[in-house]
Design an enzyme around this catalytic site. Structure first.
Site: not given
Ligand SMILES: *Cc1c(COP(=O)(O)O)cnc(C)c1O
Length: 426
Positions: A274, A146, A233
């Site tokens: 986040k 994700f 990520d």
């Molecule tokens: C939440 C998330 C995203 C996307 O972030 P948004 O601010 O919702 O665009 C990307 N990678 C990971 C691992 C995430 O948990």
């Protein structure tokens, strides 16, 4: 209807249903206030927040230091765009670059934008530094990833709900099994055009899958061998969530307050979002050293809001809170207690198969078929008992409270979870 008119939960939900796009399926609870580890609904009922806005609110709701930084900056200067300089951005960039141990940072707003930025940077590096022929660059990604919701990012998702009927898809991605070094090795051997490997240190949305102990370090080594960028990520796992400043910190104990990860698992490109703002504001970032970051030149990439003064002030405050309040250490200690307690419980309860996770990013596996509503139904009962959590894919419930939680609060929450599941009847 005026902004300050009070709504009941039912009215608020009905308005969203009638006037809002149905792109989410929220748990039916309408929140109107938050403080630390708690949130309150419009009727005044108090809950423990065990989602933390998907790990954005690591520093706790409405942290006074972050709110002060935000309101002060909002009253002073909010947005200049990058057409002009502002007096907050450089300060923040120095602070964040040193904090995570990279030469430079590229500021964006949302996680998906930061992932897009990393992908563009990686491709450009592939052409201009590695020498990949034009339009041939490939990036390796993992199954069940994700990384966000843009058209390019969903192009390499394998979740049909996120993907179907949004094509045609962006090319140039190779998907391999997560936590499989052999698969990575084969993909790297198969092509000379690989620019990067994009990976989540723990797959959060997929259901909190923690890879084998040596996976990240070995994957990083392999990437280095093939001159391929290791892109982490850490939008969800970063900023102390997993008991380390970053999940790629491996086994470092975070006693060193300046910790920026053990060198062998240090990503070439780090993606944050986040909790970079403590949930106060959309702030994301990509960090890299000069050899990579310098491929991005004026006009190549940008964002009107990226690096705005409010974001800079908020992110600096949010990162200071992580250090001042030892959130990585707290997440580490509380995570051990949480998993110990729930593993013991799982051994005596046939509805909970197991518990897994790291720090305060954990999940329990419910003993039922993937498509049953058991996890959802348990979350409804948890809500009734004053604790908010949400199922992820399959029959899995993620538990990720704010990292400012105390041990006494955590034990109270563990008791709520055990009691709720013990009394649960399908
Ligand atoms: C939440 C998330 C995203 C996307 O972030 P948004 O601010 O919702 O665009 C990307 N990678 C990971 C691992 C995430 O948990």
């Amino acid at each position: 209807m005026a902004v300050l008119d009070k709504l009941t939960s039912q009215e608020a939900i009905e308005l969203e249903n009638k006037y809002g796009a149905h792109n989410y399926h929220p748990l039916p609870v309408v929140l109107s206030r938050g403080e630390g580890v708690h949130v309150w609904d419009v009727e005044g009922k108090k809950y423990y927040d065990f989602l933390s806005a998907y790990s954005a609110v690591n520093q706790g709701h409405c942290h006074p230091k972050i709110v002060d930084a935000m309101t002060h900056q909002a009253k002073t200067l909010s947005l200049t765009s990058r057409a002009f300089h502002n007096d907050m951005l450089g300060k923040y960039e120095k602070y964040a670059a040193e904090y995570f141990g990279f030469d430079k940072i590229l500021p964006m707003n949302t996680g998906a934008e930061a992932v897009e930025t990393a992908l563009k940077m990686c491709r450009k590096w592939g052409y201009e530094v590695k020498g990949i022929p034009e339009n041939k660059a490939e990036i390796i990604v993992c199954e069940n990833n994700f990384h966000g919701r843009t058209t390019t990012i969903i192009s390499f998702s394998n979740d049909p709900v996120a993907k179907k009927n949004f094509g045609p898809y962006t090319k140039g991605f190779i998907k391999i099994e997560y936590d499989n070094l052999q698969a990575l090795q084969e993909a790297l051997e198969n092509s000379n055009n690989i620019a990067g490997f994009l990976v989540e240190p723990i797959q959060g949305e997929a259901g909190v899958y923690v890879p084998s102990e040596n996976y990240l370090a070995e994957a990083k080594k392999m990437c280095a061998e093939y001159n391929v960028l290791f892109i982490a990520d850490e939008v969800q796992t970063g900023i102390a969530r997993t008991g380390r400043l970053l999940a790629t910190c491996g086994n470092c104990t975070c006693e060193d307050k300046n910790c920026s990860g053990t060198p062998e698992v240090k990503p070439d490109i780090l993606i944050l979002g986040k909790a970079l703002s403590g949930g106060a504001y959309p702030v994301s970032a990509v960090l890299a050293n000069d050899a990579i970051m310098n491929v991005i030149r004026p006009g190549n990439h940008g964002s009107t809001f990226g690096g705005n003064p409010i974001a800079a002030a908020v992110a600096m405050a949010a990162l200071e809170v992580v250090r001042e309040e030892n959130l990585a250490e707290n997440a580490y200690q509380l995570g051990i207690i949480f998993r110990e307690e729930l593993a013991a419980f799982a051994a005596t309860n046939n509805l909970v198969k197991s518990v897994r996770g790291k720090g305060l990013l954990n999940a329990i596996l419910i003993n039922d078929t993937e498509d049953s509503s058991t996890a959802w139904d348990i979350c409804m009962k948890l809500r009734d008992n004053g604790l908010l959590a949400k199922p992820t894919h399959g029959n899995i419930i993620r538990f990720a409270p704010p990292l400012v939680m105390t041990e006494a609060q955590l034990r109270e929450c563990v008791a709520i979870i055990k009691k709720t599941i013990s009394e649960f009847k399908k």
